[in-house]
Design an enzyme around this catalytic site. Structure first.
Site, PDB file in Angstrom:
ATOM      1  N   ILE A 142      -7.713  -0.099   9.083  1.00 15.62           N
ATOM      2  CA  ILE A 142      -7.990  -0.396   7.595  1.00 15.62           C
ATOM      3  C   ILE A 142      -7.104   0.321   6.854  1.00 15.62           C
ATOM      4  O   ILE A 142      -6.708   1.425   7.052  1.00 15.62           O
ATOM      5  CB  ILE A 142      -9.539   0.030   7.505  1.00 15.62           C
ATOM      6  CG1 ILE A 142     -10.637  -0.517   8.333  1.00 15.62           C
ATOM      7  CG2 ILE A 142      -9.971  -0.113   5.991  1.00 15.62           C
ATOM      8  CD1 ILE A 142     -11.735   0.134   8.179  1.00 15.62           C
ATOM      9  N   CYS A 143      -6.555  -0.130   5.457  1.00 11.18           N
ATOM     10  CA  CYS A 143      -5.614   0.446   4.984  1.00 11.18           C
ATOM     11  C   CYS A 143      -6.011   1.815   4.387  1.00 11.18           C
ATOM     12  O   CYS A 143      -5.309   2.833   4.297  1.00 11.18           O
ATOM     13  CB  CYS A 143      -5.298  -0.334   3.699  1.00 11.18           C
ATOM     14  SG  CYS A 143      -4.630  -1.998   4.095  1.00 11.18           S
TER      15      CYS A 143
END
Length: 477
Positions: free
Chosen positions: A285-286
């Site tokens: 996930i960023c």
């Protein structure tokens, strides 16, 4: 241990696990990261096909721009409902191509539906401003669509991210050419097949390919706005290309998010927060937690609880595989580099046997800023922890980073929270929750994490340009 190029491009749209630069007429072959079995092969869009998709979008733009905003919103609503009807098919492809848990993948589709519905309502309400001028004149600023939007989207939350950019672009009157990540081309193709019938011909098109095809698309002189969500290196390549075309650029790229744990919080609660931030979607996930700074006063209890959380997730088999084996090699290389530099593995850190690309939830202590695990985005289920002597030290250490996406602070001290909010050079600061926030939130990434608003109502501003109008009174004959 290293990987080819010491891959610092972890969620790139150029998939090294298949073909990063497939040629015209070639296909992208995808294998299931759970067990290595084939998912299928998707043909790559030829250069002529990319040019034609952009040309058709250019031809369709005047009529779509002239379509009443309420009708554009109605088309988005129809597309949203059609997407919801294919939730199972889309979630299954996401699971098989990227390894994401099926229920999480289904949640991503539901989020995509909600996002399209939101932009169906918000876009027709997007408005300009009136200006205070002379009494006998009218001065105003009107928002106008930019034109053809090239959207390049990632694999780690592919349906929700794509829907957000597509909904905002179409809602305000742009036309769209979308290139989904080549790590999930079956999913990207199906998404296009679901959405495209609900819009006039040429208004939205999907092209398939790797970095070469993406660069062809964003470098087209007929593209007016480019939106890219993905890795920093890919985003920086796109920025250099777009600098020559003059298109407006929106980038939401990689992060190296810090989690600061103050001395006055419950260490078990803090460990649970850290586990959610570091291990959800296997860290892919960023805004995943990449660097943890914990106060020495609670470090031992925190590390023990975090190790327990990680071991439990691995033993229960709830850590999804990484998207492909190359990603796993990169993650393991970061872990190995940290250990060689003095970090201790408290749990995990070993390559599993058998097919697929699983990696255990891993906890490292005694980490330092000089280690790759701290200086680069790892994008895997690794909680890297550094012990600090005070809150100010944690904030100062967290602030020394090239990225600027987000950070989290766990503290019961309001003054400490205010200090962190002011001092951390990131687009989003979260206090006492690693994920969450009000609906419609947006942020501007900083540093190597990108630029521009990528979500929320502000994305409508990015997808439009402003024309200032002065309407004076004529002098009649």
């Amino acid at each position: 241990m290293t990987t080819e190029g010491t891959n610092t491009d972890p969620h790139t749209n150029a998939d090294p696990g298949t073909r990063s630069n497939p040629g015209a007429g070639e296909g992208i072959a995808i294998t299931d990261p759970h067990d290595g079995t084939p998912v299928g092969t998707v043909p790559v869009t030829a250069e002529s096909g990319i040019r034609e998709a952009v040309a058709r979008a250019r031809r369709a733009f005047p009529a779509w721009r002239a379509t009443p905003a309420a009708e554009r919103g109605a088309a988005l609503r129809r597309a949203a409902h059609a997407l919801g009807e294919r939730e199972g098919d889309l979630a299954d492809l996401n699971h098989r191509e990227t390894g994401r848990d099926r229920e999480e993948a289904a949640g991503g589709v539901r989020a995509a539906v909600d996002t399209l519905l939101q932009y169906a309502e918000l876009a027709p309400l997007h408005r300009g401003r009136s200006l205070l001028g002379a009494n006998e004149a009218l001065d105003l600023m009107r928002a106008e669509p930019r034109g053809v939007a090239a959207l390049v989207t990632p694999w780690n939350d592919p349906v929700a991210v794509s829907a957000g950019l597509i909904g905002a672009a179409l809602g305000v009157g742009n036309t769209v050419v979308h290139k989904p990540s080549e790590r999930c081309p079956h999913l990207g193709r199906l998404l296009g097949e679901v959405l495209e019938p609900h819009f006039p011909s040429g208004v939205i098109a999907t092209v398939i390919g790797g970095s070469r095809e993406g660069e062809m698309l964003v470098g087209s002189p007929d593209v007016d706005v480019v939106a890219h969500v993905g890795s920093t290196l890919a985003g920086e390549r796109i920025a250099r290309i777009v600098a020559l075309t003059g298109a407006h650029l929106i980038r939401e790229n990689g992060g190296n998010d810090a989690l600061i744990v103050d001395a006055d919080v419950d260490p078990r609660w803090a460990a649970a927060q850290a586990a959610v931030g570091a291990f959800s979607n296997s860290g892919q996930i960023c805004t995943a937690v990449e660097r943890i700074f914990v106060h020495r006063d609670i470090a031992d209890e925190f590390l023990a609880a975090l190790t327990e959380e990680a071991s439990d997730r691995t033993e229960r088999g709830v850590v999804a595989p990484l998207v492909d084996e190359r990603m796993r090699e990169t993650v393991h290389a970061h872990v190995a580099d940290a250990v060689a530099s003095g970090a201790r593995v408290l749990t995990g850190g070993e390559l599993p046997q058998g097919a697929g690309s699983r990696y255990p939830a891993t906890v490292l202590s005694d980490c330092a800023p000089s280690m790759r695990i701290f200086s680069e985005e790892t994008f895997g289920p690794v909680a890297a922890v550094m012990t600090v002597d005070g809150f100010a030290e944690a904030v100062e250490s967290a602030a020394h980073d090239d990225y600027g996406l987000a950070a989290t602070v766990l503290t019961a001290d309001l003054a400490h929270a205010h200090h962190a909010i002011d001092a951390l050079p990131v687009g989003t600061v979260k206090v006492n929750a690693v994920f969450g926030g009000a609906p419609g939130g947006s942020a501007q990434p900083r540093g190597r994490s990108g630029s521009g608003f990528g979500y929320g109502p502000e994305l409508l501003d990015e997808m439009t340009t402003v024309k200032v109008v002065h309407l004076g009174a004529a002098v009649r004959r």
